[in-house]
Design a protein around this motif. Structure first.
Motif, PDB file in Angstrom:
ATOM      1  N   LEU A   3       0.807  -1.212   0.000  1.00 27.42           N
ATOM      2  CA  LEU A   3       0.000   0.000   0.000  1.00 27.42           C
ATOM      3  C   LEU A   3       0.841   1.264   0.000  1.00 27.42           C
ATOM      4  N   SER A   4       2.125   1.127  -0.290  1.00 23.66           N
ATOM      5  CA  SER A   4       3.010   2.292  -0.209  1.00 23.66           C
ATOM      6  C   SER A   4       2.580   3.408  -1.152  1.00 23.66           C
ATOM      7  N   PHE A   5       1.924   3.058  -2.281  1.00 19.45           N
ATOM      8  CA  PHE A   5       1.497   4.087  -3.231  1.00 19.45           C
ATOM      9  C   PHE A   5       0.416   4.992  -2.646  1.00 19.45           C
ATOM     10  N   LEU A   6      -0.191   4.587  -1.525  1.00 21.07           N
ATOM     11  CA  LEU A   6      -1.219   5.400  -0.887  1.00 21.07           C
ATOM     12  C   LEU A   6      -0.647   6.389   0.124  1.00 21.07           C
ATOM     13  N   SER A   7       0.630   6.270   0.436  1.00 22.48           N
ATOM     14  CA  SER A   7       1.192   7.058   1.540  1.00 22.48           C
ATOM     15  C   SER A   7       1.048   8.560   1.314  1.00 22.48           C
ATOM     16  N   THR A   8       1.107   9.021   0.059  1.00 21.39           N
ATOM     17  CA  THR A   8       0.981  10.459  -0.191  1.00 21.39           C
ATOM     18  C   THR A   8      -0.384  10.994   0.230  1.00 21.39           C
ATOM     19  N   LEU A   9      -1.382  10.118   0.270  1.00 25.84           N
ATOM     20  CA  LEU A   9      -2.720  10.551   0.670  1.00 25.84           C
ATOM     21  C   LEU A   9      -2.802  10.820   2.167  1.00 25.84           C
ATOM     22  N   TYR A  10      -1.919  10.237   2.928  1.00 28.76           N
ATOM     23  CA  TYR A  10      -2.004  10.348   4.383  1.00 28.76           C
ATOM     24  C   TYR A  10      -0.963  11.295   4.963  1.00 28.76           C
ATOM     25  N   GLU A  11      -0.227  11.965   4.081  1.00 24.15           N
ATOM     26  CA  GLU A  11       0.794  12.904   4.540  1.00 24.15           C
ATOM     27  C   GLU A  11       0.271  14.324   4.588  1.00 24.15           C
ATOM     28  N   ARG A  12      -1.026  14.505   4.310  1.00 17.57           N
ATOM     29  CA  ARG A  12      -1.632  15.832   4.367  1.00 17.57           C
ATOM     30  C   ARG A  12      -3.035  15.695   4.935  1.00 17.57           C
ATOM     31  N   PRO A  13      -3.544  16.741   5.563  1.00 14.97           N
ATOM     32  CA  PRO A  13      -4.866  16.656   6.194  1.00 14.97           C
ATOM     33  C   PRO A  13      -5.991  16.684   5.173  1.00 14.97           C
ATOM     34  N   GLY A  14      -7.150  16.178   5.592  1.00 10.37           N
ATOM     35  CA  GLY A  14      -8.338  16.226   4.771  1.00 10.37           C
ATOM     36  C   GLY A  14      -9.157  17.461   5.100  1.00 10.37           C
ATOM     37  N   PRO A  15     -10.425  17.471   4.771  1.00 10.01           N
ATOM     38  CA  PRO A  15     -11.185  16.374   4.156  1.00 10.01           C
ATOM     39  C   PRO A  15     -10.807  16.143   2.702  1.00 10.01           C
ATOM     40  N   TRP A  16     -11.289  14.989   2.186  1.00 12.31           N
ATOM     41  CA  TRP A  16     -10.859  14.499   0.886  1.00 12.31           C
ATOM     42  C   TRP A  16     -12.028  14.352  -0.075  1.00 12.31           C
ATOM     43  N   ALA A  17     -11.748  14.690  -1.324  1.00 11.77           N
ATOM     44  CA  ALA A  17     -12.653  14.367  -2.428  1.00 11.77           C
ATOM     45  C   ALA A  17     -12.126  13.102  -3.092  1.00 11.77           C
ATOM     46  N   SER A  18     -12.966  12.069  -3.158  1.00 10.82           N
ATOM     47  CA  SER A  18     -12.607  10.801  -3.803  1.00 10.82           C
ATOM     48  C   SER A  18     -13.588  10.557  -4.937  1.00 10.82           C
ATOM     49  N   VAL A  19     -13.069  10.350  -6.145  1.00  9.86           N
ATOM     50  CA  VAL A  19     -13.909  10.156  -7.322  1.00  9.86           C
ATOM     51  C   VAL A  19     -13.461   8.898  -8.048  1.00  9.86           C
ATOM     52  N   HIS A  20     -14.403   7.990  -8.300  1.00 10.13           N
ATOM     53  CA  HIS A  20     -14.139   6.790  -9.098  1.00 10.13           C
ATOM     54  C   HIS A  20     -15.031   6.851 -10.331  1.00 10.13           C
ATOM     55  N   LEU A  21     -14.406   6.759 -11.511  1.00  6.95           N
ATOM     56  CA  LEU A  21     -15.121   6.909 -12.772  1.00  6.95           C
ATOM     57  C   LEU A  21     -15.027   5.656 -13.623  1.00  6.95           C
ATOM     58  N   ASP A  22     -16.086   5.398 -14.365  1.00 11.65           N
ATOM     59  CA  ASP A  22     -16.073   4.377 -15.416  1.00 11.65           C
ATOM     60  C   ASP A  22     -15.690   5.069 -16.717  1.00 11.65           C
ATOM     61  N   THR A  23     -14.503   4.787 -17.237  1.00 13.94           N
ATOM     62  CA  THR A  23     -14.042   5.400 -18.484  1.00 13.94           C
ATOM     63  C   THR A  23     -13.792   4.350 -19.561  1.00 13.94           C
ATOM     64  N   GLY A  24     -14.307   3.151 -19.371  1.00 17.22           N
ATOM     65  CA  GLY A  24     -13.969   2.046 -20.260  1.00 17.22           C
ATOM     66  C   GLY A  24     -14.598   2.117 -21.630  1.00 17.22           C
ATOM     67  N   ARG A  25     -15.743   2.771 -21.768  1.00 17.49           N
ATOM     68  CA  ARG A  25     -16.414   2.825 -23.060  1.00 17.49           C
ATOM     69  C   ARG A  25     -15.790   3.888 -23.949  1.00 17.49           C
ATOM     70  N   THR A  26     -15.789   3.633 -25.250  1.00 20.46           N
ATOM     71  CA  THR A  26     -15.125   4.522 -26.206  1.00 20.46           C
ATOM     72  C   THR A  26     -15.653   5.952 -26.103  1.00 20.46           C
ATOM     73  N   ALA A  27     -16.968   6.092 -25.965  1.00 29.72           N
ATOM     74  CA  ALA A  27     -17.553   7.430 -25.954  1.00 29.72           C
ATOM     75  C   ALA A  27     -17.052   8.263 -24.788  1.00 29.72           C
ATOM     76  N   GLU A  28     -16.657   7.597 -23.707  1.00 28.80           N
ATOM     77  CA  GLU A  28     -16.259   8.332 -22.523  1.00 28.80           C
ATOM     78  C   GLU A  28     -14.849   8.899 -22.617  1.00 28.80           C
ATOM     79  N   SER A  29     -14.129   8.590 -23.696  1.00 28.02           N
ATOM     80  CA  SER A  29     -12.804   9.159 -23.879  1.00 28.02           C
ATOM     81  C   SER A  29     -12.855  10.486 -24.634  1.00 28.02           C
TER      82      SER A  29
END
Length: 374
Positions: A3-29
């Motif tokens: 999980l070392s790639f997450l460490s940058t998220l915990y080195e600064r205070p929140g609150p946090w905006a977290s966004v997960h997107l579906d970009t798999g379809r051609t039209a969404e590019s």
């Protein structure tokens, strides 16, 4: 999964905006689709209380250049008016746009959507050598070639069948080339940290290479009769073989992790309260998260430090934090694991048998004073 790639998220205070997107379809590019998704995500964040600067940073990231071609999704994390992590997803989220404004970044989906795809090394083998290719969640890249001797590689015709010396020369060339390919695969596997090795080509060549690979790699190797070096080989069928091999690796890894968990006894814990206690004491050695578990979204209370986590709000006062924030149990425990160097493993109810009670479990660095499982 480290999980070392997450460490940058915990080195600064929140609150946090977290966004997960579906970009798999051609039209969404397309720029228009990205702009529509960005407006939808930022509108949802504002309704949840996000500040204008952080919302604008998310908007600019989402309307900018798309992620790597072929990606199924994207995860963006921002705080204090700045995007801190922007990561492609190998698997699309269950909804087209999922947003969260919270004290801690919503990282639990990232484990399941981005990190479960193993690194695959594909060797396209023939009698002369092999082309090597590495496949990751971010795409494919050439990993060079293994080039052996190019003569003699063909057995003699009918008139030369009595020439046993020539036949032995051909056999020796094949064996030499198989050895060279095996050496190249070992080197590439070490450099790429490949989890799965797929040998593609004719049965004789790939099995000859397979036999020469070290014993420590044998459980990673899968053979495919499709997609060799020959022109016209079926890339589609090979892709299906690679996908099956990757999925089987994920299942085996999850099953092996649960076997370790179930056999640990005194150095294992499950449920929110025992894991919160372990997180406060830096005792989590490996965390297991089942997204379907009911405890994953249980409310806990957190402070700015990874070990400032409590089941009840009143408990947080004893941890040196007078103004704790509410957080999901899975996100709080993942923060603790990431900042103490503990890996995490996603497991599913439908794949590997019995999972930790409530969907949260851990192997411990040392046992608790009052026992393990609770």
């Amino acid at each position: 999964m480290r999980l070392s790639f997450l460490s940058t998220l915990y080195e600064r205070p929140g609150p946090w905006a977290s966004v997960h997107l579906d970009t798999g379809r051609t039209a969404e590019s397309t720029p228009a689709r990205r702009e529509l998704q960005a407006r939808e995500a930022c509108g949802a964040l504002r309704r949840q209380g996000a500040d204008e600067a952080t919302g604008q940073a998310v908007y600019e990231a989402l309307t900018g250049e798309p992620g790597p071609a072929g990606g199924a999704g994207r995860a963006v994390f921002a705080a204090g008016g700045q995007v801190v992590l922007d990561r492609p997803l190998a698997t699309a989220p269950p909804t087209a746009v999922d947003t969260r404004w919270s004290a801690l970044p919503r990282v639990a989906p990232l484990l399941d959507l981005a990190a479960q795809a193993p690194v695959c090394l594909v060797a396209y083998i023939d009698r002369i050598g092999a082309d090597l290719e590495v496949r990751t969640p971010l795409g494919r890249r050439s990993a060079g070639q293994a080039q052996g001797l190019d003569w003699p590689v063909h057995r003699a015709g009918r008139d030369e069948l009595s020439d046993s010396h020539f036949q032995r020369s051909v056999e020796n060339t094949w064996e030499h080339n198989a050895e060279e390919v095996a050496k190249a695969i070992v080197t590439c596997q070490e450099e790429a940290h490949a989890d799965v090795i797929v040998l593609a080509g004719d049965v004789r060549e790939r099995r000859s290479v397979h036999r020469r690979l070290p014993a420590g790699l044998q459980d990673r190797v899968v053979e495919s009769g499709h997609g060799g070096r020959a022109e016209g080989a079926s890339a589609k069928l090979l892709d299906e073989d690679v996908k099956r091999a990757a999925e089987e690796h994920v299942r085996r890894s999850a099953a092996a992790g649960l076997d370790r968990f179930r056999s640990a006894h005194e150095t294992a814990a499950e449920g929110v309260r025992p894991l919160v206690d372990a997180a406060r004491e830096h005792r989590i050695a490996e965390l297991f998260v089942c997204p379907e578990g009911g405890d994953t979204h249980r409310e806990v209370w957190v402070g700015p430090e990874p070990d400032q986590v409590a089941v009840r709000r009143s408990d947080a006062h004893y941890l040196g934090e007078m103004h704790p924030s509410s957080a999901r149990a899975d996100d709080a425990l993942l923060r603790s694991a990431a900042m103490t160097g503990a890996p995490a493993q996603v497991v599913h109810i439908d794949g590997v048998g019995s999972v930790p009670a409530g969907g949260l479990g851990a192997l411990l660095r040392w046992p608790s004073h009052d026992g393990g499982h609770q």
